[in-house]
Enzyme design. Sequence first.
Site, PDB file in Angstrom:
ATOM      1  N   ALA A 139      35.352  59.603  62.189  1.00 38.21           N
ATOM      2  CA  ALA A 139      34.435  58.847  61.340  1.00 38.21           C
ATOM      3  C   ALA A 139      34.538  59.282  59.874  1.00 38.21           C
ATOM      4  O   ALA A 139      35.604  59.692  59.418  1.00 38.21           O
ATOM      5  CB  ALA A 139      33.004  58.965  61.882  1.00 38.21           C
ATOM      6  N   SER A 140      33.446  59.228  59.168  1.00 38.85           N
ATOM      7  CA  SER A 140      33.480  59.434  57.711  1.00 38.85           C
ATOM      8  C   SER A 140      33.739  60.864  57.297  1.00 38.85           C
ATOM      9  O   SER A 140      33.887  61.136  56.095  1.00 38.85           O
ATOM     10  CB  SER A 140      32.164  58.961  57.096  1.00 38.85           C
ATOM     11  OG  SER A 140      32.016  57.566  57.252  1.00 38.85           O
ATOM     12  N   THR A 141      33.790  61.800  58.246  1.00 37.82           N
ATOM     13  CA  THR A 141      34.091  63.184  57.871  1.00 37.82           C
ATOM     14  C   THR A 141      35.476  63.312  57.245  1.00 37.82           C
ATOM     15  O   THR A 141      35.750  64.317  56.568  1.00 37.82           O
ATOM     16  CB  THR A 141      34.005  64.112  59.099  1.00 37.82           C
ATOM     17  OG1 THR A 141      34.962  63.700  60.084  1.00 37.82           O
ATOM     18  CG2 THR A 141      32.607  64.088  59.698  1.00 37.82           C
ATOM     19  N   VAL A 142      36.359  62.318  57.468  1.00 34.77           N
ATOM     20  CA  VAL A 142      37.731  62.432  56.958  1.00 34.77           C
ATOM     21  C   VAL A 142      37.856  61.919  55.517  1.00 34.77           C
ATOM     22  O   VAL A 142      38.931  62.028  54.908  1.00 34.77           O
ATOM     23  CB  VAL A 142      38.717  61.649  57.859  1.00 34.77           C
ATOM     24  CG1 VAL A 142      38.677  62.183  59.276  1.00 34.77           C
ATOM     25  CG2 VAL A 142      38.416  60.150  57.843  1.00 34.77           C
TER      26      VAL A 142
END
Length: 628
Positions: free
Chosen positions: A330-333
């Site tokens: 998800a948006s952690t990348v």
Amino acid sequence: MKRQRSQIRDHSAEAALFVRRAIVCFVGIIALVGILLTNLYHIQVVEHQDYQTRSNDNRIKVVPVAPNRGLIYDRNGKLLAENRPVYHLEITPEQVDDMPATLARLQSLLSLSDSDIDNFQKERRRSRRFNAVPLKTQLTDKEVAIFSAHQHQFSGVEIKAYLKRHYPYGDALTHVLGYVAKINDRDIAKLRQKDVLNNYRATRDIGKLGIEKYYEPVLHGKAGYQEVEVNSRGRIIRTLKYVPPVPGKDLILNLDIDLQLYIRGILGDRRGAVVVLDPKTSGVLAMVSTPSYDPNLFVHGISSTQYSALLNDKDRPLVNRATLGIYPPASTVKPFIAVAALEEGVITTKTTRNDPGYWRIPNSNTRPFRDWRPWGHGRVNIVQSIEESVDTFFYQIAYDMGIDKLSSWMEKFGFGQYTGIDIQEESSANMPNREWKMSRHRQPWYKGDTIPVGIGQGYWTATPMQMVKALTVVLNRGEVRAPKLLMLSRDEQGMHKPTPEPYPPIKGVSDKYWDVALEGMRLVNHGRKGTARRSFRTAKYVSGGKSGTAQVFGLGEDEEYNADEIAEHLRDHALFMGFAPFEHPKVAVSMVLENAGGGSSNGAPIARRIFDHILIEKDAAENKEAKQ
């Protein structure tokens, strides 16, 4: 009628015949005696050494002696895996006059089960009369005391002590330490293949998972032996020579058991995983996966009923979610993609874009890709898009970079690859590319496949361990290190530090691009619009982080996500990664909470508690102890 005259005997001829026969017999006897003497000489003199060796082989036996297994400690010297004595009640059959009466008395004394008696009789039939046969294993302290008081009444019955592995922290460390269990046929085949089977002749248990398995050669040690003289029945008469075994090395882990237990308490009954690293060394300070199970069940032999219950548990306690759990990152990348896009020139530090709440592939009438905020974020730059987690900004980056460059860069951060953690239970997850899709789905890669990859969705999956490793790459500005559980090993010669495996760094990236990613993560926790600002509003330190919410299933074009209306196992996963303090990080953390909802509302508060525990509570306790 005339009588026939008798023939006169020729005594001289008979005498000569006798002499000839006697000489032949004598020569034959001499020849046979000569052959016998020759054979005796050959056996007694020529082949004396050979027959003496065979005689000694029958008379002298080499009995292997198992070494003590090495112990395992945490970074502060607290014992995590020990060897405890267990007591077995054993009977030597030839020393018992009336076996049925003895068993009956023991059964009433120690409450022996029918299974104990049956197993004893089976083992007794396979053993020699002078060998001790176990009747009851794992005696309790009470049973040992009871028998000891009556031992004088039982000839040939005694209690023997053996060392068995014990894990004092139970299920809190199962997925880190693993466990040891009885050696089976597959283990024997592997030991034979490695040509080390002789070292395990006297060993009953072997490492099956985790640290116990990965460092089995180090923990096991080297077997010793004793040469004993035996009689024709195989009974030991005396010991001729004794060579002591070399115990296995003790292991000291980077792990902090207090931190491990603290995080385990926070997670409670939730399904998820938390990994905490020291960003300077990539030492694993904590690795928690819940739910878990007690490894001591396997040490003594788990029943089929207990194992089936674990195997069929819908919450999958046997799976180490920290290294085997695969989730969309998800948006952690987004911070990692930002560095790649800046270095590739796809964007600059001054690039701004307007976010109306959706994004569509240029010159197409395809379904729009929506932002998590339906009304959009307005005009934002790269730092703001990390702070507010603007999906549309990264849709455009993914479209401009293409899957080839995007996957190549993310592989540099360690996605789609094994992290190098020193346990064997690990998944490489999946960093998708054209070749992967063709081999897996027999379809070409389309532009539309790339867009969700830009926000860590689509075909992209990762483990919590991969996520925190990638975070340390940013914190160390391109240096890549494998997460490690082992800090030191110890034997009689002293301490030994393992040699880290070298990994190629990410070269050529400007420092200002790393600063962009780090600044964006700082604003996530402390910015005016940061997605995790509520959790870190009152923090006494500055930190950085990035939240993520991973979809478990896809929504239709006109559908809206409502957690209250769908099954619990279909709800979003909550993800969060972060570090603290900002200037000189001491701790890096990543986590996944299955079906927990938003990462900022569910993951960030846990990260805050972990940071507080390490940077405030623990430091305060250490300073107080130092003053005392």
